[in-house]
Each structure stands twice: as C-alpha cells, then as structure tokens.
Design a protein around this motif. Structure first.
Motif, PDB file in Angstrom:
ATOM      1  N   VAL A  90     -26.126 -48.326   2.586  1.00  0.00           N
ATOM      2  CA  VAL A  90     -26.429 -47.031   1.985  1.00  0.00           C
ATOM      3  C   VAL A  90     -25.431 -46.761   0.865  1.00  0.00           C
ATOM      4  CG1 VAL A  90     -26.400 -44.515   2.366  1.00  0.00           C
ATOM      5  CG2 VAL A  90     -27.480 -46.021   4.044  1.00  0.00           C
ATOM      6  N   VAL A  91     -25.954 -46.259  -0.250  1.00  0.00           N
ATOM      7  CA  VAL A  91     -25.128 -45.754  -1.339  1.00  0.00           C
ATOM      8  C   VAL A  91     -25.509 -44.288  -1.516  1.00  0.00           C
ATOM      9  CG1 VAL A  91     -24.659 -45.897  -3.832  1.00  0.00           C
ATOM     10  CG2 VAL A  91     -24.906 -47.988  -2.474  1.00  0.00           C
ATOM     11  N   SER A  92     -24.520 -43.456  -1.723  1.00  0.00           N
ATOM     12  CA  SER A  92     -24.744 -42.024  -1.918  1.00  0.00           C
ATOM     13  C   SER A  92     -25.807 -41.799  -2.994  1.00  0.00           C
ATOM     14  CB  SER A  92     -23.424 -41.360  -2.324  1.00  0.00           C
ATOM     15  OG  SER A  92     -23.601 -39.999  -2.589  1.00  0.00           O
ATOM     16  N   ALA A  93     -26.738 -40.901  -2.727  1.00  0.00           N
ATOM     17  CA  ALA A  93     -27.884 -40.676  -3.625  1.00  0.00           C
ATOM     18  C   ALA A  93     -27.506 -40.490  -5.090  1.00  0.00           C
ATOM     19  CB  ALA A  93     -28.722 -39.502  -3.121  1.00  0.00           C
ATOM     20  N   PRO A  94     -26.512 -39.673  -5.443  1.00  0.00           N
ATOM     21  CA  PRO A  94     -26.207 -39.496  -6.867  1.00  0.00           C
ATOM     22  C   PRO A  94     -25.648 -40.748  -7.548  1.00  0.00           C
ATOM     23  CG  PRO A  94     -25.035 -37.856  -5.524  1.00  0.00           C
ATOM     24  CD  PRO A  94     -25.722 -38.800  -4.589  1.00  0.00           C
ATOM     25  N   LEU A  95     -25.240 -41.731  -6.760  1.00  0.00           N
ATOM     26  CA  LEU A  95     -24.614 -42.935  -7.327  1.00  0.00           C
ATOM     27  C   LEU A  95     -25.519 -44.163  -7.291  1.00  0.00           C
ATOM     28  CD1 LEU A  95     -21.098 -42.436  -5.705  1.00  0.00           C
ATOM     29  CD2 LEU A  95     -21.764 -41.946  -8.067  1.00  0.00           C
ATOM     30  N   ARG A  96     -26.748 -43.994  -6.881  1.00  0.00           N
ATOM     31  CA  ARG A  96     -27.671 -45.130  -6.802  1.00  0.00           C
ATOM     32  C   ARG A  96     -28.082 -45.585  -8.197  1.00  0.00           C
ATOM     33  NH1 ARG A  96     -30.991 -42.439  -1.907  1.00  0.00           N
ATOM     34  NH2 ARG A  96     -29.346 -42.735  -0.369  1.00  0.00           N
ATOM     35  N   ARG A  97     -28.553 -46.836  -8.240  1.00  0.00           N
ATOM     36  CA  ARG A  97     -29.016 -47.484  -9.473  1.00  0.00           C
ATOM     37  C   ARG A  97     -27.886 -47.705 -10.488  1.00  0.00           C
ATOM     38  NH1 ARG A  97     -33.510 -48.824  -9.040  1.00  0.00           N
ATOM     39  NH2 ARG A  97     -35.563 -48.059  -8.835  1.00  0.00           N
ATOM     40  N   THR A 102     -25.616 -53.585  -5.013  1.00  0.00           N
ATOM     41  CA  THR A 102     -25.470 -55.010  -5.307  1.00  0.00           C
ATOM     42  C   THR A 102     -24.035 -55.457  -5.068  1.00  0.00           C
ATOM     43  OG1 THR A 102     -27.313 -55.051  -6.845  1.00  0.00           O
ATOM     44  CG2 THR A 102     -25.615 -56.736  -7.155  1.00  0.00           C
ATOM     45  N   ARG A 103     -23.091 -54.620  -5.435  1.00  0.00           N
ATOM     46  CA  ARG A 103     -21.685 -54.969  -5.209  1.00  0.00           C
ATOM     47  C   ARG A 103     -21.404 -55.128  -3.722  1.00  0.00           C
ATOM     48  NH1 ARG A 103     -16.302 -52.223  -6.268  1.00  0.00           N
ATOM     49  NH2 ARG A 103     -14.952 -53.986  -5.939  1.00  0.00           N
ATOM     50  N   LEU A 104     -21.924 -54.231  -2.898  1.00  0.00           N
ATOM     51  CA  LEU A 104     -21.742 -54.342  -1.447  1.00  0.00           C
ATOM     52  C   LEU A 104     -22.421 -55.595  -0.895  1.00  0.00           C
ATOM     53  CD1 LEU A 104     -22.153 -50.602  -0.412  1.00  0.00           C
ATOM     54  CD2 LEU A 104     -20.130 -52.036   0.002  1.00  0.00           C
ATOM     55  N   VAL A 105     -23.621 -55.901  -1.383  1.00  0.00           N
ATOM     56  CA  VAL A 105     -24.333 -57.106  -0.928  1.00  0.00           C
ATOM     57  C   VAL A 105     -23.521 -58.353  -1.281  1.00  0.00           C
ATOM     58  CG1 VAL A 105     -26.394 -58.542  -1.251  1.00  0.00           C
ATOM     59  CG2 VAL A 105     -26.628 -56.064  -1.014  1.00  0.00           C
ATOM     60  N   ARG A 106     -23.018 -58.415  -2.484  1.00  0.00           N
ATOM     61  CA  ARG A 106     -22.229 -59.583  -2.904  1.00  0.00           C
ATOM     62  C   ARG A 106     -20.953 -59.724  -2.074  1.00  0.00           C
ATOM     63  NH1 ARG A 106     -23.163 -58.850  -9.330  1.00  0.00           N
ATOM     64  NH2 ARG A 106     -25.220 -59.810  -9.380  1.00  0.00           N
ATOM     65  N   HIS A 107     -20.297 -58.602  -1.822  1.00  0.00           N
ATOM     66  CA  HIS A 107     -19.074 -58.650  -1.016  1.00  0.00           C
ATOM     67  C   HIS A 107     -19.385 -59.167   0.389  1.00  0.00           C
ATOM     68  CE1 HIS A 107     -14.952 -57.523   0.012  1.00  0.00           C
ATOM     69  NE2 HIS A 107     -15.451 -57.209   1.200  1.00  0.00           N
ATOM     70  N   SER A 121     -29.569 -62.144   7.633  1.00  0.00           N
ATOM     71  CA  SER A 121     -30.885 -61.545   7.835  1.00  0.00           C
ATOM     72  C   SER A 121     -30.780 -60.036   7.726  1.00  0.00           C
ATOM     73  CB  SER A 121     -31.435 -61.932   9.210  1.00  0.00           C
ATOM     74  OG  SER A 121     -30.590 -61.434  10.238  1.00  0.00           O
ATOM     75  N   LEU A 122     -31.944 -59.381   7.660  1.00  0.00           N
ATOM     76  CA  LEU A 122     -32.018 -57.929   7.593  1.00  0.00           C
ATOM     77  C   LEU A 122     -33.455 -57.503   7.845  1.00  0.00           C
ATOM     78  CD1 LEU A 122     -33.481 -57.131   4.629  1.00  0.00           C
ATOM     79  CD2 LEU A 122     -31.280 -57.921   3.807  1.00  0.00           C
ATOM     80  N   VAL A 123     -33.636 -56.217   8.030  1.00  0.00           N
ATOM     81  CA  VAL A 123     -34.973 -55.641   8.082  1.00  0.00           C
ATOM     82  C   VAL A 123     -35.099 -54.758   6.849  1.00  0.00           C
ATOM     83  CG1 VAL A 123     -36.568 -54.123   9.300  1.00  0.00           C
ATOM     84  CG2 VAL A 123     -35.121 -55.712  10.594  1.00  0.00           C
ATOM     85  N   ALA A 124     -35.998 -55.137   5.956  1.00  0.00           N
ATOM     86  CA  ALA A 124     -36.247 -54.333   4.759  1.00  0.00           C
ATOM     87  C   ALA A 124     -37.217 -53.225   5.152  1.00  0.00           C
ATOM     88  CB  ALA A 124     -36.840 -55.193   3.649  1.00  0.00           C
ATOM     89  N   ARG A 128     -38.554 -51.335   0.266  1.00  0.00           N
ATOM     90  CA  ARG A 128     -37.254 -51.890  -0.140  1.00  0.00           C
ATOM     91  C   ARG A 128     -37.266 -53.407  -0.309  1.00  0.00           C
ATOM     92  NH1 ARG A 128     -36.100 -47.202  -1.567  1.00  0.00           N
ATOM     93  NH2 ARG A 128     -35.074 -45.775  -0.150  1.00  0.00           N
ATOM     94  N   GLU A 129     -38.362 -54.042   0.023  1.00  0.00           N
ATOM     95  CA  GLU A 129     -38.438 -55.499  -0.053  1.00  0.00           C
ATOM     96  C   GLU A 129     -38.097 -56.042  -1.451  1.00  0.00           C
ATOM     97  OE1 GLU A 129     -41.678 -59.005   0.732  1.00  0.00           O
ATOM     98  OE2 GLU A 129     -41.947 -57.128   1.833  1.00  0.00           O
ATOM     99  N   PRO A 130     -38.551 -55.433  -2.550  1.00  0.00           N
ATOM    100  CA  PRO A 130     -38.210 -55.980  -3.876  1.00  0.00           C
ATOM    101  C   PRO A 130     -36.701 -56.048  -4.136  1.00  0.00           C
ATOM    102  CG  PRO A 130     -40.052 -54.463  -4.064  1.00  0.00           C
ATOM    103  CD  PRO A 130     -39.524 -54.340  -2.653  1.00  0.00           C
ATOM    104  N   PHE A 131     -35.943 -55.043  -3.703  1.00  0.00           N
ATOM    105  CA  PHE A 131     -34.486 -55.072  -3.880  1.00  0.00           C
ATOM    106  C   PHE A 131     -33.913 -56.306  -3.209  1.00  0.00           C
ATOM    107  CE2 PHE A 131     -30.251 -54.216  -2.125  1.00  0.00           C
ATOM    108  CZ  PHE A 131     -29.545 -53.890  -3.277  1.00  0.00           C
ATOM    109  N   TRP A 132     -34.330 -56.557  -1.978  1.00  0.00           N
ATOM    110  CA  TRP A 132     -33.776 -57.682  -1.230  1.00  0.00           C
ATOM    111  C   TRP A 132     -34.246 -59.021  -1.785  1.00  0.00           C
ATOM    112  CZ3 TRP A 132     -29.600 -56.524   0.924  1.00  0.00           C
ATOM    113  CH2 TRP A 132     -29.402 -55.234   1.419  1.00  0.00           C
ATOM    114  N   ARG A 133     -35.447 -59.087  -2.309  1.00  0.00           N
ATOM    115  CA  ARG A 133     -35.923 -60.335  -2.950  1.00  0.00           C
ATOM    116  C   ARG A 133     -35.020 -60.706  -4.125  1.00  0.00           C
ATOM    117  NH1 ARG A 133     -40.896 -62.657  -2.003  1.00  0.00           N
ATOM    118  NH2 ARG A 133     -42.245 -61.546  -0.559  1.00  0.00           N
ATOM    119  N   THR A 134     -34.574 -59.706  -4.886  1.00  0.00           N
ATOM    120  CA  THR A 134     -33.702 -60.007  -6.030  1.00  0.00           C
ATOM    121  C   THR A 134     -32.359 -60.577  -5.595  1.00  0.00           C
ATOM    122  OG1 THR A 134     -32.720 -57.791  -6.179  1.00  0.00           O
ATOM    123  CG2 THR A 134     -34.735 -58.187  -7.450  1.00  0.00           C
TER     124      THR A 134
END
Length: 169
Positions: A90-97, A102-107, A121-124, A128-134
C-alpha cells in the motif's frame, strides 16, 4: 521523491493499519493491525518513510507456492520454502503514481534474491493485475484464491532472477 525503505519498527504498526484501512475502505479486505502483523515476517516486510512519516508499506512472508494466506485467520511463515509471498503493498493515496510502489517492489525483490528465494507470489486484487504484470508477475488461473480476496482476484508469481553481471573486459 525517494524516501527511505526500512524494516518495520513496533511503533509503525498503527500507521500501517491506518494506511491499510484507507486503501481498502468500503471493502471486506481490511485486516486491521493484528491481521497485518500475522501476514508479515521480519526481514521481508518494510515501510517507506518520507519526511519522517510512513508513506507506504509492503508485507511478505515465506509461503508455499500456489497457495496464499486466508484473510480470515492468522498465518505463520512457512520455513524452508523457496517462495516469498507478497501479502500486501500500500502507498498512501496522495502519493500514488509516483513510483513509490515500484520502489517497494524492487526493494522486496532484491531482498528475496539476497535471501535465496527462487520465486515470489501474490494475489492481485481485481483491477491490479496490469501493475503486477509490469513487474514480471504472471497469472496462474488454476491456483485457488480464497473468497475473502474478492471476485476477480488472481494468483500470480514471478521468478527471482539473479542480477545481471557486468561483462568483464
């Protein structure tokens, strides 16, 4: 906007629960602080801190591949598994996009690689599936996802590959 990604401190849990409640407001997906704690492992769960405040988090735990935690009960990490399950990001709503997710995923991926996990693994959740595909995750339609994740939820996984080595001269 960079911020600091660090391990979760005891004092972070109330803020993590607030972020989670905001992200899943109006759904049955809110777990609350106790549920979040039950789906996180030290060393594979992190917060993103910006200007001294928690702006996001990622929770992960070792878990068998092609299975996922049930949101209705506490879980334990599964020792001696080669799969790391990303339970929540989760990223705070005003800070999304802004690339913070992506930084958290990479870390987390770098951490998984360093700790010797072969897959993640994860449950999309629905939509939300397109985000995880990228990020290299692929769906596994045959994997059972508990009803608590909502309709349209998809189990996905990715290989944790070794970093590319620079060619020697």
């Amino acid at each position: 906007m960079t911020g600091l990604v660090r391990g979760i401190a005891e004092a972070d849990w109330p803020r993590i629960a607030v972020l989670e409640a905001g992200a899943y407001a109006g759904t049955a997906l809110t777990e609350g602080e106790a549920g979040l704690r039950a789906h996180a492992s030290a060393g594979t769960s992190f917060v993103l801190e910006l200007d001294g405040r928690i702006a996001g988090y990622v929770l992960a735990l070792p878990y068998r591949r092609f299975r996922c935690p049930d949101l209705t009960r506490p879980e334990r990490a599964v020792p001696h598994t080669a799969n790391l399950h990303l339970h929540d990001l989760v990223v705070s709503a005003p800070l999304r996009r802004r690339g913070l997710g992506t930084r958290l995923v990479r870390h987390l991926t770098d951490t998984a690689r360093a700790q010797g996990f072969a897959t993640m693994s994860l449950v999309a959740l629905a939509g939300r599936e397109p985000f995880w595909r990228t990020h290299g995750y692929r769906p596994h339609p045959g994997a059972r996802v508990p009803a608590g994740y909502g309709s349209g939820a998809v189990y996905m996984s990715a290989q944790v590959t070794a970093p590319l080595r620079k060619a020697s001269r």
